[in-house]
Design a protein around this motif. Structure first.
Motif, PDB file in Angstrom:
ATOM      1  N   ARG A 112       0.825  -1.198   0.000  1.00  0.00           N
ATOM      2  CA  ARG A 112       0.000   0.000   0.000  1.00  0.00           C
ATOM      3  C   ARG A 112       0.870   1.262   0.000  1.00  0.00           C
ATOM      4  NH1 ARG A 112      -3.546  -1.739   3.245  1.00  0.00           N
ATOM      5  NH2 ARG A 112      -2.537  -1.105   5.190  1.00  0.00           N
ATOM      6  N   VAL A 113       1.928   1.260   0.800  1.00  0.00           N
ATOM      7  CA  VAL A 113       2.825   2.426   0.836  1.00  0.00           C
ATOM      8  C   VAL A 113       3.572   2.570  -0.480  1.00  0.00           C
ATOM      9  CG1 VAL A 113       4.862   3.392   1.965  1.00  0.00           C
ATOM     10  CG2 VAL A 113       3.041   2.393   3.337  1.00  0.00           C
ATOM     11  N   ALA A 118       4.102   5.463  -5.718  1.00  0.00           N
ATOM     12  CA  ALA A 118       3.920   5.449  -7.175  1.00  0.00           C
ATOM     13  C   ALA A 118       2.870   6.468  -7.595  1.00  0.00           C
ATOM     14  CB  ALA A 118       3.519   4.048  -7.631  1.00  0.00           C
ATOM     15  N   ASN A 119       1.840   6.638  -6.764  1.00  0.00           N
ATOM     16  CA  ASN A 119       0.790   7.603  -7.085  1.00  0.00           C
ATOM     17  C   ASN A 119       1.297   9.038  -7.105  1.00  0.00           C
ATOM     18  OD1 ASN A 119      -1.200   5.725  -7.441  1.00  0.00           O
ATOM     19  ND2 ASN A 119      -1.974   5.858  -5.340  1.00  0.00           N
ATOM     20  N   ALA A 209      -2.648  15.247  -0.310  1.00  0.00           N
ATOM     21  CA  ALA A 209      -3.088  14.187   0.609  1.00  0.00           C
ATOM     22  C   ALA A 209      -2.187  12.970   0.506  1.00  0.00           C
ATOM     23  CB  ALA A 209      -4.536  13.805   0.293  1.00  0.00           C
ATOM     24  N   ASN A 210      -1.796  12.625  -0.713  1.00  0.00           N
ATOM     25  CA  ASN A 210      -0.893  11.494  -0.900  1.00  0.00           C
ATOM     26  C   ASN A 210       0.488  11.802  -0.341  1.00  0.00           C
ATOM     27  OD1 ASN A 210      -0.583   8.771  -2.458  1.00  0.00           O
ATOM     28  ND2 ASN A 210       1.196   9.962  -3.071  1.00  0.00           N
ATOM     29  N   THR A 218      10.643   6.525   3.937  1.00  0.00           N
ATOM     30  CA  THR A 218      10.800   5.505   2.907  1.00  0.00           C
ATOM     31  C   THR A 218       9.749   4.434   3.152  1.00  0.00           C
ATOM     32  OG1 THR A 218      12.368   4.239   4.256  1.00  0.00           O
ATOM     33  CG2 THR A 218      13.277   5.966   2.833  1.00  0.00           C
ATOM     34  N   VAL A 219       9.754   3.414   2.323  1.00  0.00           N
ATOM     35  CA  VAL A 219       8.800   2.319   2.538  1.00  0.00           C
ATOM     36  C   VAL A 219       9.029   1.675   3.899  1.00  0.00           C
ATOM     37  CG1 VAL A 219       8.068   0.048   1.719  1.00  0.00           C
ATOM     38  CG2 VAL A 219       8.520   1.872   0.078  1.00  0.00           C
ATOM     39  N   GLU A 220      10.289   1.503   4.286  1.00  0.00           N
ATOM     40  CA  GLU A 220      10.605   0.828   5.546  1.00  0.00           C
ATOM     41  C   GLU A 220      10.285   1.685   6.758  1.00  0.00           C
ATOM     42  OE1 GLU A 220      11.535  -2.337   5.981  1.00  0.00           O
ATOM     43  OE2 GLU A 220      11.177  -2.508   3.831  1.00  0.00           O
TER      44      GLU A 220
END
Length: 377
Positions: A112-113, A118-119, A209-210, A218-220
């Motif tokens: 999801r993250v 990517a969005n 918002a994103n 980061t993702v982690e």
């Protein structure tokens, strides 16, 4: 003839000998008394003793951190265990399922993250497209305004000429229609540019918002992933805790758990008595403690071994109150029937672990303790 019998030399000798013996005996008594007094004053007064002393230890209560059904119990009362030995096993099925679910939640959070990140690029592209739409609508608005102005001028001219008959009614009608069409087109173009601006504002809001969801991470390190990872780690810890291990070296006591029993977190299962960390609670009279200090040496004997085994320890501390002060029903001294009773204060004595290893003790055994108060520590 006189009744008085003269003393013979033999009698005089016996009398002198008796006097000497009495004097010698008196001297021995005086010297012994003086010696005893000097011993008691100079040496014996430095030692205080009591036989009101008992072994004690900080018992380790073993309780589970997670609930479940007991599948195995590997120890019995009186069994010696080492720190880390397995005592009880709880059925790990529920914990394994919880761990699998937590791992799945972690993977879903990571994806999801990654989607959020990517969005971000996609939303930036949308804003660029909306900017282009707004620019095109602005150009169309300028064209529509020019057409409207031209149609308006043409209509005014024809209306002025129609009075003199220079313009036919049909031409005037066409001018009026052209003016109406230009006005409608202008209104539509204005609506289009308002929609283009609204679309751009929506795209900007979506990007902001994103961006809040991924800003500075980061993702982690993203909070959503961190939360899912923490839940995964907690589930892994809960799975490990289905195996209950000994917290200290000692002897198993007060085992209450049985195979098949359903236990809850915090429920007492058994106790481990660390016999190598035994200490003594010596209850001295309050009048004996004037010169007692922490760190003074103590000599002890256990009734179980008698005088043949001597333990050496040190004064570790004093209780915060007398035994009667902490009793279930404290004495009510503020009464008319009060009788003064000498109180006893528990003194904690630390024992030598090496001596305990040679001659082990158990909790609650009777001891005698003697403190050497010559040390001023």
């Amino acid at each position: 003839m006189s009744d008085t019998k003269k003393a013979t030399p033999t009698d005089v000798t016996k009398s002198n000998r008796r006097k000497k013996l009495l004097i010698a005996l008196a001297a021995v008594v005086v010297i012994s008394g003086a010696t005893a007094s000097a011993y008691a004053l100079l040496y014996g007064s430095n030692f205080i003793s009591t036989d009101n002393a008992y072994t004690a230890v900080e018992v380790a209560q073993v309780t589970p951190s997670v609930g479940g059904t007991v599948s195995r119990v590997l120890v019995t009362d009186t069994q010696a265990v080492k720190k880390g030995d397995v005592l009880v096993e709880i059925d790990p099925t529920d914990a394994r399922l919880a761990l699998a679910q937590a791992e799945a939640d972690l993977g879903r959070a990571v994806r999801r993250v990654q989607g959020f990140m990517a969005n971000d690029g996609s939303l930036n592209a949308q804003i660029t497209a909306r900017d282009a739409d707004e620019n095109r609508a602005a150009a169309q608005l300028a064209s529509a305004e020019a057409d409207f102005e031209r149609a308006q001028i043409d209509l005014k001219r024809r209306e002025a000429l129609s009075a003199s008959g220079s313009v036919s009614g049909d031409e005037l009608t066409r001018a009026q229609n052209a003016f109406a069409a230009a006005k409608a087109n202008l209104d539509a173009t204005r609506a289009a540019i308002a929609q283009a601006r609204a679309n751009r504002s929506t795209a900007v809001s979506s990007r902001e918002a994103n961006a809040v969801l991924i800003a500075g991470t980061t993702v982690e390190s993203n909070p959503e992933v961190a939360l899912a990872r923490a839940r995964r780690d907690q589930a892994a810890v809960d799975l490990e805790r289905t195996v209950v291990k000994a917290p200290v070296d000692g002897i198993v006591a007060k085992r209450q758990v049985q195979v098949g029993q359903r236990v809850q977190a915090g429920m007492p299962l058994l106790a481990v008595v660390p016999v190598t960390e035994m200490h003594v609670d010596a209850n001295f009279k309050e009048v004996q403690l004037k010169k007692v200090r922490v760190g003074q040496p103590v000599t002890l004997h256990a009734d179980i071994y008698g005088k043949g085994v001597t333990y050496h320890g040190v004064v570790e501390g004093f209780s915060g109150g007398s035994g009667s002060a902490f009793s279930a029903i404290p004495a009510q001294n503020a009464t008319g029937n009060w009788i003064k009773v000498v109180q006893r204060l528990p003194v904690r004595v630390k024992l030598d672990p090496a001596e305990l290893g040679i001659s082990p003790l158990k909790v609650g055994l009777s001891m005698t303790a003697e403190i050497d108060t010559r040390s001023k520590r």
